[in-house]
Scaffold this active site. Structure first.
Site, PDB file in Angstrom:
ATOM      1  N   GLU A   1      -1.133  -5.690   8.348  1.00 39.00           N
ATOM      2  CA  GLU A   1      -0.289  -5.080   9.204  1.00 39.00           C
ATOM      3  C   GLU A   1      -0.765  -5.095  10.862  1.00 39.00           C
ATOM      4  O   GLU A   1      -1.942  -4.518  10.670  1.00 39.00           O
ATOM      5  CB  GLU A   1      -0.093  -3.427   8.952  1.00 39.00           C
ATOM      6  CG  GLU A   1       0.902  -3.357   7.750  1.00 39.00           C
ATOM      7  CD  GLU A   1       1.103  -1.733   7.343  1.00 39.00           C
ATOM      8  OE1 GLU A   1       1.414  -1.515   6.206  1.00 39.00           O
ATOM      9  OE2 GLU A   1       0.704  -0.951   8.409  1.00 39.00           O
TER      10      GLU A   1
ATOM     11  N   ASP B   1       0.723  -1.162  -0.063  1.00 38.74           N
ATOM     12  CA  ASP B   1       0.090   0.010  -0.134  1.00 38.74           C
ATOM     13  C   ASP B   1       0.775   1.267  -0.145  1.00 38.74           C
ATOM     14  O   ASP B   1       0.350   2.390   0.052  1.00 38.74           O
ATOM     15  CB  ASP B   1      -1.020  -0.086   1.264  1.00 38.74           C
ATOM     16  CG  ASP B   1      -0.459  -0.263   2.641  1.00 38.74           C
ATOM     17  OD1 ASP B   1       0.883  -0.204   2.634  1.00 38.74           O
ATOM     18  OD2 ASP B   1      -1.336  -0.067   3.444  1.00 38.74           O
ATOM     19  N   SER B   2       2.330   1.074   0.022  1.00 41.95           N
ATOM     20  CA  SER B   2       3.041   2.170   0.057  1.00 41.95           C
ATOM     21  C   SER B   2       2.772   2.701  -1.438  1.00 41.95           C
ATOM     22  O   SER B   2       3.355   3.814  -1.953  1.00 41.95           O
ATOM     23  CB  SER B   2       4.479   1.702  -0.174  1.00 41.95           C
ATOM     24  OG  SER B   2       4.811   0.585  -1.022  1.00 41.95           O
TER      25      SER B   2
ATOM     26  N   LYS C   1      -1.467  -9.302   2.712  1.00 41.58           N
ATOM     27  CA  LYS C   1      -0.540  -9.023   4.022  1.00 41.58           C
ATOM     28  C   LYS C   1      -1.458  -8.159   4.800  1.00 41.58           C
ATOM     29  O   LYS C   1      -1.922  -7.235   4.197  1.00 41.58           O
ATOM     30  CB  LYS C   1       0.756  -8.007   3.484  1.00 41.58           C
ATOM     31  CG  LYS C   1       1.733  -7.911   4.693  1.00 41.58           C
ATOM     32  CD  LYS C   1       2.910  -7.335   4.207  1.00 41.58           C
ATOM     33  CE  LYS C   1       3.171  -6.191   3.516  1.00 41.58           C
ATOM     34  NZ  LYS C   1       2.849  -5.074   4.300  1.00 41.58           N
TER      35      LYS C   1
ATOM     36  N   GLU D   1       9.584  -4.654   9.879  1.00 43.93           N
ATOM     37  CA  GLU D   1      10.124  -3.274   9.405  1.00 43.93           C
ATOM     38  C   GLU D   1      10.770  -2.319  10.455  1.00 43.93           C
ATOM     39  O   GLU D   1      10.171  -2.185  11.528  1.00 43.93           O
ATOM     40  CB  GLU D   1       8.761  -2.666   8.966  1.00 43.93           C
ATOM     41  CG  GLU D   1       9.229  -1.139   8.102  1.00 43.93           C
ATOM     42  CD  GLU D   1       8.355  -0.488   7.135  1.00 43.93           C
ATOM     43  OE1 GLU D   1       7.372  -1.457   6.866  1.00 43.93           O
ATOM     44  OE2 GLU D   1       8.417   0.534   6.639  1.00 43.93           O
TER      45      GLU D   1
ATOM     46  N   ASP E   1      -1.389  -6.189  -0.425  1.00 47.96           N
ATOM     47  CA  ASP E   1      -1.429  -5.485   1.091  1.00 47.96           C
ATOM     48  C   ASP E   1      -2.865  -5.547   1.211  1.00 47.96           C
ATOM     49  O   ASP E   1      -3.640  -4.916   0.461  1.00 47.96           O
ATOM     50  CB  ASP E   1      -0.741  -4.170   1.074  1.00 47.96           C
ATOM     51  CG  ASP E   1       0.136  -4.310   2.226  1.00 47.96           C
ATOM     52  OD1 ASP E   1       0.525  -4.976   2.748  1.00 47.96           O
ATOM     53  OD2 ASP E   1       1.220  -3.434   1.987  1.00 47.96           O
TER      54      ASP E   1
HETATM   55  O1  KIV Z   1       3.488  -1.154   1.608  1.00 48.57           O
HETATM   56  C1  KIV Z   1       4.787  -1.535   1.461  1.00 48.57           C
HETATM   57  O2  KIV Z   1       5.523  -1.388   0.504  1.00 48.57           O
HETATM   58  C2  KIV Z   1       5.249  -2.367   2.654  1.00 48.57           C
HETATM   59  C3  KIV Z   1       6.588  -2.469   2.642  1.00 48.57           C
HETATM   60  C4  KIV Z   1       7.497  -1.411   3.199  1.00 48.57           C
HETATM   61  C5  KIV Z   1       7.079  -3.941   3.479  1.00 48.57           C
HETATM   62  O3  KIV Z   1       4.542  -2.810   3.407  1.00 48.57           O
END
Ligand code: KIV
Length: 272
Positions: free
Chosen positions: A114, A43-44, A112, A179, A82
């Site tokens: 968090e 989600d970056s 994924k 992280e 994500d």
């Molecule tokens: O969203 C993302 O790119 C991430 C990485 C920083 C692991 O969660």
């Protein structure tokens, strides 16, 4: 494409796992061509390709849109997508519905999630057949609460992180992203867990590494975290754009070489 079992085997044999983010067809294609083991549709993308300040604005629709493009670009690579903020951690019913939608529509190999508070979600998603990668340490979706800073840096926080890592493993997580934590803590967690631990800003002693595509290739990013190594420089693209701009204005582009040669106007009657 690596299977979950092969990723575990890589850990057991001390073969490091490479992971990189990708958000679209060409970046996914490049990652696959480079033989990267795992792609993360992080989600970056909120910051790297959508221009937001953080990941907080990213929606499940955004993740589906980009996840599908990545799958098309890298059909033979293990892809993780994500769960964005608000898509999980709300209620069991909604969490699982969102997880299933994301997993089915993107055809990802895993999703994924968090945060340590999602242990019960990981268990339930795993029970219905959705592989989940956990993410602990600095969790950017909680930036408003924790800020962008090193996590697990007190004795209490380190012990808590070790406990949380065991909990997500027991809940069924297929891998763990850690992280921005001290490298000795990351090493300890990697040794204690049986699932692959992928680090970002967590030192060299995890089972693998993940970096953000735009950070490592210097593509439209103004600030770099300490843990980012720049492997290439895509800012060079600006030189091409500047030259193109000049050539369009001067008439140097397009030249003969970029023009179709066929003549048609001699055949066209002015009154046609
Ligand atoms: O969203 C993302 O790119 C991430 C990485 C920083 C692991 O969660």
């Amino acid at each position: 494409m690596k299977t979950i079992a092969q990723l575990v085997e890589m850990k057991e044999q001390s073969n490091k796992i490479s992971m990189v983010t990708a958000y679209d067809f060409p970046s996914a294609k490049q990652a696959q061509q480079a033989d990267i083991d795992m792609i993360l549709v992080g989600d970056s993308l909120g910051m790297t390709v959508l221009g937001y300040e953080s990941t907080v604005q990213v929606t499940i629709e955004d993740m589906i849109h980009h996840g599908k493009a990545v799958r098309r670009g890298a059909p033979d690579t293990f892809v993780v997508v994500d769960m964005p903020i608000g898509a999980v951690g709300i209620s069991d019913e909604l969490d699982l519905k969102n997880a299933l939608t994301l997993y089915q529509q993107t055809e990802a190999n895993a999703i994924k999630a968090e945060g340590a508070h999602l242990t019960s979600f990981i268990r339930k998603a795993t029970q219905i057949g959705i592989p989940v990668v956990a993410h602990l340490g600095l969790t950017p979706q909680s930036v408003g609460v924790m800020g962008y800073k090193l996590q697990g840096s007190t004795k209490e926080a380190a012990l808590q992180l070790i406990k949380d890592a065991h909990h997500v493993e027991e809940a069924g997580a297929i891998a763990l992203v850690l992280e921005a934590i001290p490298s000795d803590l990351a090493q300890e967690i990697s040794q204690q867990l049986s699932i692959p631990v992928i680090g970002i800003g967590a030192g060299k002693d995890t089972d693998g590494q993940v970096l953000v595509y735009h950070d490592m290739l210097n593509y439209g990013v103004d600030r770099h975290a300490k843990f980012v190594k720049q492997y290439s420089d895509f800012s060079i693209g600006i030189n091409g754009l500047k030259q193109y701009n000049e050539e369009v204005k001067s008439g140097a582009f397009p030249s003969e070489a970029h023009t179709y040669k066929k003549k048609i106007m001699s055949e066209v009657n002015k009154n046609d």
